[in-house]
Design an enzyme around this catalytic site. Sequence first.
Site: not given
Ligand SMILES: [Zn+2]
Length: 1033
Positions: A496, A440, A473-474, A438
Site C-alpha cells: 500500500e 480493489m 494506485h490500483e 475505493g
Molecule cells: Zn491499495
Amino acid sequence: MDPFDSNVADRANLPRNMIENSMFEEEPDVVDLAKDSAAFPTFPALDPDEVVYEPRSSRLLVRGLGENDMDEEDEDCESSARLLGMSFMNRSSAHRSSSSPYTRQAAPRSCSRPSARTTVVCVLFLVIGASMTMLLYFLPGCTFTKAGCKKTNKTTPFEPVYPLSTNGKLFPWAQYRLPRSVRPLSYDLTFNPDLDHMTFTGRTVITMSVLHNTKIIVLHSANLNITKATFKLGDKETRDVTVLEYQPKQQIAVQLSEEMLAGQYCVLTLDYSASFSHTYDGFYNSSYIDKDGNKRVLAATQFEPLSARKAFPCFDEPAFKATFLIKISRKQNYMTLSNMPQAKSTPLSEGLVLDEFEKTSVNMSTYLVAFIVADFNPNSKNVSKTLVSVYSVPDKKAHTDYALDTASKLLEFYNDYFEINYPLKKLDLVAIPDFLAGAMENWGLITFRETTLLVGNQSSPLEKQVVASVIAHELAHQWFGNLVTMSWWNDLWLNEGFATYMQYMSLQHVFPKLDIGNLFLAVRFRALDKDALNSSHAVSTEVNNPEQVEEMFDSVSYEKGASILMMLEAWLPGEQQFRKGIIQYLKQFSGLNTDTDDLWNSLTQVSVSHHNVSEMMRSWTSQKGFPLVTVSRKGDQVTLTQEHFLLTSDNATYTSSLWNIPVTYVTDNCSLASECRQMFNLKTKSGTLKLPESVKWLKLNCNNTGFYIVHYGKEGWAALQDALSSNVHVLTQEDRASLIHNIFALSRLGHVSFYDVLNMLKYMSNETESSPVTEALSQLNAIYRLLDKRQEDSLVARMKHYILDLFGSLMDNQTWVEEESVSKQELRSALLGSACSLNQESCIQKAKALFKHYDESNGTSRIPGDLQQVVFSVAAQSNDDWETLLHMYQINTYDAEKRKMLRGLASTQDARRIVWILKAGLRGDIIQTQELPLVISTVCNGFTGYLFAWNFIQENWDRLIEKFPLGSYAIQTIINAATSQFSTQVHLEQAQGFFSSLKERGSQMRSVQEALETIRLNQRWMEKNLPALHRGL
Ligand SMILES: [Zn+2]
C-alpha cells in the site's frame, strides 16, 4: 486496495492491543513460503505438536482483567450520560443561534468516579484474576479439553491445547496461522450462483504438495456448508474424508490415518453450498435500478484481506500463492468476468451456461482472486499486448471513456517504468454499484466504486483527479502486491505504501495538468498528524488476529509508507537510483513474497555511492512516530537536535527513539531552485553544521519531502516570518505550507504558544497559492469546530471574524464560473467552502443564486465541479432546497455529483433531517450503506448533528459492525468522525464508558485508543490555549 474514501478529508488510524498481544499469544515466525525455491519451497520444520497453544480460557481471563475498570457505577453513569445526551435533543436553548436550536446538558462529572467500595472490589478482583491467570497458565494446557492430559514431553513444557470442532471432536490445529506442512499448487474452482435465491454452490479441487511429513491438512473456510469431501494421495484411490471445522478461527481440517510424506502430492475435493454475503466482502450480491426503473441484481467479490474463505475453502494467507482455474455458471442474459480471459462457454441444462476462464498464467495469492456475474457492458481498447476494458452498468457506459484512456496511458507508463510488462492478456476495470472500499486491485479484474471510476466528459479536473489517482494506485498494485506480495499482513505497507507513492509519482509524469503534488503534500501532513499520536504503530508491525489485519489498512501503511518512499527517493543521488532499486526488487522477487528487509536490501545493492539504504530506512519502518528536529544557531554553528515528536496527554512518556534523518535545507542565499538544496545526515541525538553568520534564515525539510517536523526556535521562526512578510516568494509554496503545518503541530505539542502561530499567519495576507492557504484554513477550521462544539460562543465569533478577515480579500477575489487550473480550483473550493460555512453573506448569496439557476435550468446548466459542494451545502440549509436536493439526489445518475449532493444533504442543521439521513444510511434503500461513513463524517462537522451522530453510533453499534468489519477503514472513519471534536471531560468519560462497554465488540481497536487520546489532547490544548485565544484573536 484503496480503502480511502476520497471525500472524507480526515483519515484515521490507530494503536495496538496490549492484551491480545500478551505472552499467551504465541505465533511462529512468519515464514516466507515462496523464497526458498520457486518450484517447491520448503519450510523450516515445524511439527504442529511442538507448538505451544495458548489456553483459551486464560486469554479470556486476561481480557477480563483488562476491562474490569468498567464497574457497575461506570455503567450506570454511562447510561445516565447517554440519557442526558439524549435529553438535550428535546430541549431548546437560549444560547444557540436559531440555526442550531439544540444544546447539551453537561453530565455530572462525579458520576463516573468509582466509590471506595468499588475500588476495593476492583483491587480484589484484580488480585484474584491475576492469580487465576498465573495458575491457569502454568497448569498443563490440556485442562481445558475433554481429552484429558497427554504425557508431558521434556522438550516441550507446554502441550498444545486443541479446540473442539463443531462436531465435538478435537480440532487438530490450534494457531491463527496455518501450518506449513502442505502447500497448495493449484485450485480448480466451480461456482453455481443462484441470483434469484441469493445462494451458490461450489466445488473446490486443490492440488497440494507435501513439504513436511504430516497427517493433517488445515485450511480456511467461513460460512460454507461442506457437503462432500474426497481425498487422493499420489496414485492411491480417491476416498471420502471427514472435514472438521473450527469456526472461531475460520479453519477446517482433514485428519488422515496415514502420514503423508514430504515430496508427495495430494488432491482434496470439497463440495459446498453457501448464501451470498450480506456485507461487502466475500461473494456478495449487489443491485441497481436501471433507467426503466427495474431492479437488476448482480454478484461480485471482495476478498482482501480475509474473505476468499467466504467464497471457497482455501489457504487464505498471502504467502500461499497458487494458480487458479475458475468456472462459473450463469443465466444467458448475464455475463461473467474473472481474473483471466474467458476460455470457453458450454451450454448446461435449464438455459444455463458454464463459462470457463483460462488458468492463471501466474501464481497468485487468494486475496487477489475475483469474479463477477452481472449484465455490464465493456468499453475496450488494445494497449501493447493487453486488452484494457472498462465495465459499468449499461446506463453509465458513456462515463467510462476517461477511465479507459487514463488506464491505457498509465499501463504504458508502468510497463516502461518497471521494465516488466504487465503479465496478463487482459485488464478489466469494473464499476460495482455496491462497493465499500475505493477500489480493489484483483489481478486482471480491478473493481471500483462507481464514484472512483466513472466520470462524464464534462467533469471538472478535480473529479478526474480522483478517478486518475485511484486507477494509478490500483495499476501500480499489479506489480507491487500482485507480482511481488508481502509475506504477511504485518508488511502491508509494501503493497500500500508503494501503490500510494506510485499513484502520485505516475500522475505527475503522465498527467502533469492534474497537479497532483498539492494533494500529496496535504496527505503527508495528515500522515504526520496521525503518526504523532502515542497510539500510532510502526510501519512494519506485528499482526496476530483478524481485527489487527483489518487495522493495517490505515494511514501509516498507506500514507506514511508513501511519504518515507518519497524521502528515500529524494535522498538517493541521481534521478534513476530509486527506480533502479525497485526494478531490481521486482525482478528478483517476481512471483514471490517478501518482507521489508528484502526491499531495503535491493535498494542498497544498486546504490552507487555506498548509501546504506537498509541502515537508514529501518529506523523509519521499525519504530512508530517520527522525529522533531530542533535548530539552534550560535555564530557560524548550527546545531540540530532530534527527539520523538510524540503527542501525549500526560507529558510523560517521551521515548529515546532515534532516526537516521536525511535533513535537507535551504537558506536566504539560495532557496528556490533544486540545486539550492543541501543535505545533512542526522543519525545521532544531535549534529552540527556550519553556515556563514551572514545567513539570515534557513528552512529545513525542503518542500516537505522528509517525514519530520522542524522547530526553528524563537529567532529562527521570527527570521522566517520577516522574510515571508517582505516577499512570500523567497520560499516555494510547499515550503510555506510546511512552515504553517509545522507551527500548528508545535502548538499542539506545546513547544510554541498560539501567539506564535498567529504571528506566523500574519504573512498570509500576501499569500495566494493553494497549498499554504488550504493548510492554514484546514488548521483554523479544526480549531473553530472545537470551539463551536464547546460552545465558547464569544471565541467562535472572534475566530470567525479572524478567518474572514485574514482571507477576506482572497475569498472576494474568487470567481464562480468554470475554472481550468486544478490548483486554482482547489484554492477556490477551500476558500469559498470556508466562507459559506462561516455564513459570509456574499458567499451565501452567490451559492444560493447558482443553485436556483441550476434547479430552474432543468439539467441544462451546470455548477462548476469544484463549487458543487459549496453550493449544495448552502442549499441544504433551507427547508425547500433541502427537499429539492433530495429529489435531485434520488434521480441523478452522475456519481461524483450525487456524492456531493449527499454531503450537502448531510450538512443540514435540521435535527429531524439529521436523524432521517443517519437512519436512511443504515437502512441502505435511498442512501447506500456504503456511504454511511461519509454521512456520519459530514453530520459530525456541524454543531447540531455531532451528538446525534454519537448517540446513533452507540445505539446502532452492533448493526454497524455487521456491515463494516471491526478494525476496518469504515469503522476507523466512523469512530474518528464521532469523537475527534470532543474536548471536554464529560465527553471523554462518555467515550471511555461506551468503548469499554464494547468488550470484544471493538474495545481493543487501535482507533478507540486514538479516539481517547485525541480527546485528551484536545482537552489539554484547549485548557492551555483558551486564555491566549481570548487575548490574541
Ligand atoms: Zn491499495
